[in-house]
Design a protein around this motif. Structure first.
Motif, PDB file in Angstrom:
ATOM      1  N   UNK A  45      17.640  11.974  13.882  1.00 39.19           N
ATOM      2  CA  UNK A  45      17.872  13.060  12.226  1.00 39.19           C
ATOM      3  C   UNK A  45      18.717  12.234  11.451  1.00 39.19           C
ATOM      4  N   UNK A  46      19.464  11.424  10.417  1.00 41.58           N
ATOM      5  CA  UNK A  46      19.627  10.994   9.700  1.00 41.58           C
ATOM      6  C   UNK A  46      18.680   9.677   9.705  1.00 41.58           C
ATOM      7  N   UNK A  47      18.049   9.389  10.306  1.00 46.02           N
ATOM      8  CA  UNK A  47      16.187   8.327   9.592  1.00 46.02           C
ATOM      9  C   UNK A  47      16.417   8.760   8.720  1.00 46.02           C
ATOM     10  N   UNK A  48      15.252  10.319   9.259  1.00 47.82           N
ATOM     11  CA  UNK A  48      13.957  10.637   8.599  1.00 47.82           C
ATOM     12  C   UNK A  48      14.889  11.176   6.952  1.00 47.82           C
ATOM     13  N   UNK A  49      15.425  11.829   7.138  1.00 47.64           N
ATOM     14  CA  UNK A  49      16.256  11.694   5.766  1.00 47.64           C
ATOM     15  C   UNK A  49      16.647  11.159   4.897  1.00 47.64           C
ATOM     16  N   UNK A  50      16.967   9.782   5.622  1.00 50.20           N
ATOM     17  CA  UNK A  50      17.349   8.807   4.269  1.00 50.20           C
ATOM     18  C   UNK A  50      16.561   7.738   4.135  1.00 50.20           C
ATOM     19  N   UNK A  92       1.018  -1.522  -0.275  1.00 50.69           N
ATOM     20  CA  UNK A  92      -0.181  -0.183  -0.020  1.00 50.69           C
ATOM     21  C   UNK A  92       0.889   1.316  -0.136  1.00 50.69           C
ATOM     22  N   UNK A  93       1.796   1.372  -0.345  1.00 47.83           N
ATOM     23  CA  UNK A  93       2.949   2.395  -0.926  1.00 47.83           C
ATOM     24  C   UNK A  93       4.330   1.940   0.133  1.00 47.83           C
ATOM     25  N   UNK A  94       4.885   3.433   0.164  1.00 48.85           N
ATOM     26  CA  UNK A  94       6.394   3.028   0.684  1.00 48.85           C
ATOM     27  C   UNK A  94       5.946   3.777   2.151  1.00 48.85           C
ATOM     28  N   UNK A  95       5.187   3.796   3.347  1.00 50.87           N
ATOM     29  CA  UNK A  95       5.314   4.539   4.632  1.00 50.87           C
ATOM     30  C   UNK A  95       5.922   3.681   5.878  1.00 50.87           C
ATOM     31  N   UNK A  96       5.786   4.472   7.036  1.00 46.73           N
ATOM     32  CA  UNK A  96       6.794   3.653   7.656  1.00 46.73           C
ATOM     33  C   UNK A  96       6.344   4.508   9.098  1.00 46.73           C
ATOM     34  N   UNK A  97       6.061   3.968  10.000  1.00 44.13           N
ATOM     35  CA  UNK A  97       5.842   4.212  10.940  1.00 44.13           C
ATOM     36  C   UNK A  97       6.873   3.769  12.248  1.00 44.13           C
ATOM     37  N   UNK A  98       7.049   5.712  12.848  1.00 44.36           N
ATOM     38  CA  UNK A  98       8.566   5.524  14.367  1.00 44.36           C
ATOM     39  C   UNK A  98       7.585   5.320  15.200  1.00 44.36           C
ATOM     40  N   UNK A  99       7.901   4.240  16.461  1.00 44.48           N
ATOM     41  CA  UNK A  99       7.455   4.621  17.709  1.00 44.48           C
ATOM     42  C   UNK A  99       7.847   4.238  18.616  1.00 44.48           C
ATOM     43  N   UNK A 105      13.102   9.013   3.957  1.00 42.80           N
ATOM     44  CA  UNK A 105      12.101   9.909   2.903  1.00 42.80           C
ATOM     45  C   UNK A 105      13.400  10.444   1.223  1.00 42.80           C
ATOM     46  N   UNK A 106      14.337   9.841   1.309  1.00 46.74           N
ATOM     47  CA  UNK A 106      15.376  10.064  -0.091  1.00 46.74           C
ATOM     48  C   UNK A 106      14.880   9.048  -0.361  1.00 46.74           C
ATOM     49  N   UNK A 107      14.266   7.690   0.132  1.00 41.11           N
ATOM     50  CA  UNK A 107      14.212   6.195  -0.383  1.00 41.11           C
ATOM     51  C   UNK A 107      12.656   6.355  -0.632  1.00 41.11           C
ATOM     52  N   UNK A 108      12.012   7.231  -0.696  1.00 36.95           N
ATOM     53  CA  UNK A 108      10.623   7.276  -1.195  1.00 36.95           C
ATOM     54  C   UNK A 108       9.402   7.383  -0.008  1.00 36.95           C
ATOM     55  N   UNK A 109      10.177   6.916   1.270  1.00 44.00           N
ATOM     56  CA  UNK A 109       9.119   6.785   2.134  1.00 44.00           C
ATOM     57  C   UNK A 109       8.427   8.336   3.007  1.00 44.00           C
ATOM     58  N   UNK A 110       7.066   8.006   3.553  1.00 46.28           N
ATOM     59  CA  UNK A 110       6.543   8.619   3.729  1.00 46.28           C
ATOM     60  C   UNK A 110       6.111   8.240   5.638  1.00 46.28           C
TER      61      UNK A 110
END
Length: 281
Positions: free
Chosen positions: A254-259, A66-73, A261-266
């Motif tokens: 601060x490293x995980x988020x931009x990386x 269902x698309x590139x989604x990821x939940x940080x908990x 996102x650069x791979x298309x994750x929301x």
């Protein structure tokens, strides 16, 4: 014929049978007022249906297609007996991490213990009232719901539901308006007895499929690498919101988020993954 025309014109003048009057223009209608909209009724948070034999359902990840989604908990851990350590200066909160998530615009789900909310009521209330986040239940005491769970003290089966409900009561007291009906077992440890004990509470147990490895870690780059390498579409990542036990988490994020996102994750909250599909791993 003249008589018929006169009759037709008279009919048009009276405003009747306009469709049959080919020589007249329809009267211009005044604009209609816009219909008033009734206030939207808030929908209940998405949950999973009870498992076999009515056991508490367990959610581990969202759909992979269902698309590139990821939940940080983030687990905001504090056990019921750690008050003296907090009073002596140990910090179980992590305001810089929450500030980083806000700065980066990252939605997240915070699994909070009731004891943590009582120790840091202003922060709990701020997180709970920020639409970027959702607060979920991580028990009141952070005692284990099974034996042999990372050395944690244990909760007896007859007190498990009460421990969860005590956490919700603590959230309400400090001003968290709508804690979600999601529960994370301390240490992630559960068995059939625990799932049966919590069934009347109506919660969905939320596990994960990516371990951040930030607990007691000293290398933020290693934590970030472990998360980025492990994430797949629909993943639930478990990290921590405690400075003393997870001091590198903010830097890792601060490293995980931009990386990612650069791979298309929301980035999404757990509720969005549950709503998207009933992934159970």
């Amino acid at each position: 014929m003249i008589t018929l025309v006169r009759r037709a014109v008279a009919v048009c003048a009276l405003g009747a049978a306009l469709a049959s009057c080919a020589t007249s223009r329809p009267a211009q209608q005044p604009p209609r007022p816009a219909p008033s909209l009734s206030p939207a009724v808030p929908s209940s948070p998405p949950t999973l249906a009870p498992g076999p034999s009515g056991l508490t359902p367990v959610f581990r990840n969202g759909p992979r297609t269902a698309g590139r989604t990821v939940a940080l908990t983030f687990d905001a851990d504090m056990t019921a007996d750690q008050g003296p350590r907090a009073r002596s200066g140990e910090r179980f909160d992590h305001p810089r991490l929450i500030a980083a998530l806000r700065e980066l615009g990252v939605p997240a789900t915070v699994f909070m213990t009731g004891r943590w909310a009582e120790e840091y009521p202003d922060q709990a209330r701020s997180i709970g009232r920020d639409p970027l986040f959702e607060v979920a239940n991580h028990s009141y005491s952070h005692y284990a719901f099974t034996g042999d769970c990372y050395g944690l003290p244990t909760v007896s089966a007859d007190l498990m539901r009460a421990d969860v409900e005590r956490a919700y009561a603590a959230f309400r007291r400090v001003g968290v308006p709508e804690a979600m009906p999601y529960f994370r077992f301390p240490g992630g440890c559960y068995d059939r007895r625990a799932l049966r004990a919590l069934a009347p509470a109506g919660v969905t147990a939320v596990q994960w499929d990516v371990v951040g490895g930030d607990a007691f870690a000293t290398d933020a780059a290693a934590v970030a690498r472990q998360v980025v390498d492990g994430v797949r579409p629909g993943s639930v990542v478990v990290l921590h919101c405690t400075r003393s036990a997870a001091p590198t988490t903010e830097r890792a994020v601060r490293t995980i988020v931009p990386e990612l996102r650069s791979r298309g994750y929301r980035f999404v909250k757990v509720s969005e993954l549950i709503a998207a599909g009933h992934g159970r791993g």
